[in-house]
Scaffold this motif. Structure first.
Motif, mmCIF file in Angstrom:
data_model
loop_
_atom_site.group_PDB
_atom_site.id
_atom_site.type_symbol
_atom_site.label_atom_id
_atom_site.label_comp_id
_atom_site.label_asym_id
_atom_site.label_seq_id
_atom_site.Cartn_x
_atom_site.Cartn_y
_atom_site.Cartn_z
ATOM 1 N N SER A 235 0.763 -1.176 -0.538
ATOM 2 C CA SER A 235 0.074 -0.067 -0.249
ATOM 3 C C SER A 235 1.396 1.354 0.181
ATOM 4 C CB SER A 235 -1.135 -0.261 1.463
ATOM 5 O OG SER A 235 -1.777 -1.149 0.894
ATOM 6 N N GLU A 236 2.022 1.180 -0.379
ATOM 7 C CA GLU A 236 3.215 2.155 -0.615
ATOM 8 C C GLU A 236 3.356 2.884 1.114
ATOM 9 O OE1 GLU A 236 4.731 4.466 -3.765
ATOM 10 O OE2 GLU A 236 3.700 1.906 -4.056
ATOM 11 N N GLU A 237 3.086 2.444 1.495
ATOM 12 C CA GLU A 237 3.352 2.434 2.464
ATOM 13 C C GLU A 237 5.113 2.158 3.120
ATOM 14 O OE1 GLU A 237 1.723 -1.463 3.670
ATOM 15 O OE2 GLU A 237 1.901 -0.454 2.314
ATOM 16 N N VAL A 238 5.707 3.151 3.546
ATOM 17 C CA VAL A 238 7.022 2.351 4.038
ATOM 18 C C VAL A 238 6.849 1.569 5.230
ATOM 19 C CG1 VAL A 238 9.645 3.562 4.890
ATOM 20 C CG2 VAL A 238 7.932 5.139 3.792
ATOM 21 N N LEU A 239 8.137 0.183 4.902
ATOM 22 C CA LEU A 239 8.423 -0.857 5.613
ATOM 23 C C LEU A 239 9.184 -0.106 6.629
ATOM 24 C CD1 LEU A 239 7.632 -3.555 3.768
ATOM 25 C CD2 LEU A 239 5.743 -2.493 5.120
ATOM 26 N N TYR A 240 10.671 0.022 5.823
ATOM 27 C CA TYR A 240 11.638 -0.127 6.959
ATOM 28 C C TYR A 240 12.590 1.368 6.140
ATOM 29 C CZ TYR A 240 16.403 -1.918 9.388
ATOM 30 O OH TYR A 240 17.393 -1.984 9.473
ATOM 31 N N LEU A 290 17.460 9.639 10.072
ATOM 32 C CA LEU A 290 16.691 10.669 10.594
ATOM 33 C C LEU A 290 15.520 11.311 10.331
ATOM 34 C CD1 LEU A 290 19.466 11.147 13.381
ATOM 35 C CD2 LEU A 290 18.398 10.057 13.378
ATOM 36 N N ARG A 291 15.511 11.994 9.852
ATOM 37 C CA ARG A 291 14.395 12.878 9.164
ATOM 38 C C ARG A 291 13.372 11.886 8.367
ATOM 39 N NH1 ARG A 291 17.160 17.835 5.873
ATOM 40 N NH2 ARG A 291 18.392 18.535 7.720
ATOM 41 N N LEU A 292 13.878 10.767 7.963
ATOM 42 C CA LEU A 292 12.742 9.962 7.619
ATOM 43 C C LEU A 292 12.386 8.805 8.163
ATOM 44 C CD1 LEU A 292 14.709 8.984 3.976
ATOM 45 C CD2 LEU A 292 12.287 9.981 3.820
ATOM 46 N N LEU A 293 13.254 8.745 9.114
ATOM 47 C CA LEU A 293 12.387 7.529 10.667
ATOM 48 C C LEU A 293 11.511 8.407 10.789
ATOM 49 C CD1 LEU A 293 15.659 6.471 11.983
ATOM 50 C CD2 LEU A 293 13.338 5.194 10.579
ATOM 51 N N HIS A 296 8.071 9.061 8.301
ATOM 52 C CA HIS A 296 7.522 7.486 8.564
ATOM 53 C C HIS A 296 7.079 7.127 9.447
ATOM 54 C CE1 HIS A 296 7.353 9.040 4.329
ATOM 55 N NE2 HIS A 296 8.439 8.942 4.015
ATOM 56 N N LYS A 297 7.185 6.884 10.802
ATOM 57 C CA LYS A 297 8.090 5.288 11.530
ATOM 58 C C LYS A 297 7.191 4.896 11.281
ATOM 59 C CE LYS A 297 6.533 9.262 14.927
ATOM 60 N NZ LYS A 297 6.547 10.416 14.326
ATOM 61 N N PRO A 298 8.643 3.944 10.405
ATOM 62 C CA PRO A 298 8.703 2.530 10.034
ATOM 63 C C PRO A 298 8.614 1.985 10.569
ATOM 64 C CG PRO A 298 10.154 3.612 8.575
ATOM 65 C CD PRO A 298 10.094 4.607 10.151
ATOM 66 N N ALA A 299 7.038 0.086 10.407
ATOM 67 C CA ALA A 299 6.901 -0.294 11.736
ATOM 68 C C ALA A 299 8.191 -0.971 11.849
ATOM 69 C CB ALA A 299 5.820 -1.442 10.769
ATOM 70 N N TYR A 300 9.080 -1.627 10.929
ATOM 71 C CA TYR A 300 10.140 -2.819 10.935
ATOM 72 C C TYR A 300 11.703 -2.115 11.200
ATOM 73 C CZ TYR A 300 7.048 -6.129 9.228
ATOM 74 O OH TYR A 300 5.780 -7.337 9.452
ATOM 75 N N ASN A 301 11.419 -0.727 11.741
ATOM 76 C CA ASN A 301 12.874 -0.013 12.772
ATOM 77 C C ASN A 301 12.584 0.418 14.285
ATOM 78 O OD1 ASN A 301 12.639 0.968 9.978
ATOM 79 N ND2 ASN A 301 14.925 1.732 10.478
#
Length: 572
Positions: A235-240, A290-293, A296-301
């Motif tokens: 779904s285009e979500e950022v995973l990691y 850091l800025r992308l984290l 997006h707050k990726p679920a797998y980070n």
């Protein structure tokens, strides 16, 4: 066959990767004071660089661990305190080892132990772990050899099996040389099974899933450049989100057995695309990560699950201010702290050092009618709650907090030190130990906070670092944030590049708080880059300096306290 088809065939063949005969391996071993990478220290490095079956370099040195070596370790390795007394410290050895191993595949027998110590050392000393490919000869041996052939995969057993020219003896270089022979013996075995490239070798190791193998095409079109990569889901979500010095090489490792983390194998099975952002150099990549984290707050980070929001200590706004732990700092706040527990410890030390009231009640400026607490009876509080202290009489405590945080004087720390000495004289060792630990937390917070605040106060700073090819890496920093980054390759005039980077840099409007609104983690990353040996200042709009009475003066005291703590843990 058409030309287009032939081209595709050639690209697919190229995807076999780096031939093992052309792969540079750095086979290394460490000797340490114990088994914990967090509390024990390295006493010896030994490494052998090999390519195509030939030794092309060796690295060996003893290391001064800064502490005593336990008797059982001396009996095992033969390394004594007198042998390491004149040896270089880890601060000098680690960068030399990282340079020796740069660009190579690391190999170690039970690599988790040795790599764990190197990663912990990088974390403590401010070096970025380069995330190389790692081959463990224990895992490879268990994959290649039968139980009948090798009942044990201990280094001594495998060295005997492959008739190594050097037998291991718990000394780093000898063990590394033995591991080289074991590695070559194991590579001969897997070569007969068709494993000819580094990627195939990693893929041959256990625990690689079919889902990982199928997703290898996601790395086909990625560049061989430094930057940030984003795994995206259906779904285009950022995973990691991660960083790499070579995006294509790093992402391909997720589709081999080199990636053993269960949650990331699950992430790979969900991913449908990998996006990349190429960066000028590793500092830009780390800041963008850091800025992308944060965005997006990726679920797998793990960082998404473990909030990196900082804690701060600040004075409340009332007639008789007290110290409070908050998430959003104001000007004059102390921090950042990585956990509330650490902030609470530093707060207790500051209360004792400055005399600021410890109670949480709100006291009016006049007509205070409360009852004094036990601290007032011990002369540790002026009892403004009971009307025994006016606002004017209380103000020196507030000024003491402000001056300590700002680095204008260090008298409160000297007071804490004298109280610790008194407790030790009175044989109240448990209280002295608690006080020492709280004081250590406070000094570290003051030191780090003052250094970060000093950088954040500078409107614009341009710095340069030499790259590995004769060029320069540049960073434009504004109020502690990376505003622009670029490189001048070898032979390119650097100053026109600097002018272009400054002209195109991000506009940074300073906010409130000690860090002028910049994220504490980003300021810390930039500061570590600036602090690394070899970094040069190109220009600075105002002097970048720490306060005259900064907590950095207490670093020798911290070293003594740390050695005492480690000695106590070892003895216990």
């Amino acid at each position: 066959m058409s030309t287009a088809s032939a081209t595709r065939t050639q690209l697919a063949f190229d995807e076999l990767g780096t031939p093992l005969r052309e792969t540079t391996f750095v086979v290394f071993d460490l000797e340490t004071t114990g088994g914990s990478a967090e509390t024990d220290a390295i006493t010896e490095f030994g490494a052998v660089k090999v390519r195509g079956g030939e030794v092309i370099g060796e690295f060996a040195t003893l290391v001064d661990p800064g502490r005593g070596i336990p008797p059982e370790i001396i009996a095992l390795t033969g390394i004594t305190d007198s042998m390491v007394y004149t040896a270089p410290k880890l601060e000098a050895v680690l960068p030399a080892f990282l340079e020796f191993a740069a660009g190579s595949v690391l190999v170690a027998h039970n690599s988790g132990f040795d790599v764990g110590f190197i990663k912990a050392a990088c974390r403590r000393l401010g070096y970025r772990w380069p995330k190389p490919a790692v081959v463990c000869t224990v895992r490879l041996g268990r994959r290649v050899l039968t139980r009948e052939e090798a009942p044990s995969c201990r280094l001594s057993a495998l060295a005997a099996l492959f008739r190594a020219s050097t037998m291991p003896n718990h000394r780093a270089l000898a063990d590394a040389r033995a591991t080289v022979d074991v590695l070559h013996g194991l590579l001969e075995r897997v070569g007969s099974l068709g494993v000819q490239s580094l990627e195939e070798l990693l893929d041959y190791l256990p625990e690689v899933t079919a889902a990982q193998r199928r997703k290898r095409t996601l790395a086909e079109d990625l560049p061989n450049e430094p930057g940030v990569y984003l795994f995206r889901g259906p779904s285009e979500e950022v995973l990691y989100v991660g960083t790499a010095s070579d995006l294509k090489r790093r992402v391909r490792q997720y589709f081999t057995a080199g990636e053993t983390r269960r949650r990331l194998r699950e992430m790979v099975s969900l991913a449908v695309r990998v996006d990349t952002v190429t960066c000028a150099h590793p500092l830009e990549a780390e800041v963008r990560e850091l800025r992308l984290l944060s965005a997006h707050k990726p679920a797998y980070n793990r960082r998404s699950k473990n909030s990196r929001n900082s804690w701060w200590i600040t004075l409340t706004e009332e007639p008789f201010p007290r110290l409070s732990v908050v998430r959003r700092p104001r000007d004059g706040a102390l921090g950042p702290f990585r956990s509330k527990r650490m902030a609470d410890e530093a707060l207790l030390a500051m209360q004792e050092a400055t005399g600021i009231r410890p109670c949480t009640v709100r006291i009016p400026a006049k007509a205070a009618t409360g009852s004094p607490c036990a601290l007032a009876e011990l002369d540790r509080c002026g009892a403004p709650c009971a009307g025994r202290q006016t606002v004017e009489q209380y103000r020196p405590m507030v000024h003491a907090v402000d001056a300590l945080v700002a680095g204008r004087h260090l008298d409160p720390l000297r007071l804490l030190e004298s109280r610790l000495a008194a407790l030790s004289t009175e044989h109240r060792f448990e209280q002295a130990r608690t006080g020492r630990d709280r004081m250590s937390t406070l000094i570290r917070a003051l030191d780090r906070g003052q250094r970060l605040a000093a950088l954040a106060s500078v409107e614009e700073l341009v710095a340069a670092r030499p790259d590995s090819a004769g060029g320069w890496e540049f960073a434009v920093v504004r109020h502690g944030r990376l505003a622009s980054a670029g490189v001048a390759r070898r032979g390119v005039q650097p100053m026109p590049v600097v002018e272009h980077l400054v002209a195109s840099a991000e506009t940074v409007i300073p906010g409130e708080g000690p860090l002028r609104g910049a994220p504490a983690e980003e300021v810390g990353v930039v500061l570590r880059w600036l602090d690394r040996p070899g970094t040069r200042m190109v220009r600075c709009t105002s002097p970048w300096s720490e306060p005259a009475h900064c907590a950095a003066r207490w670093r020798p005291w911290l070293d003594i306290a740390d050695r005492a703590r480690v000695a106590l843990v070892t003895r216990d």
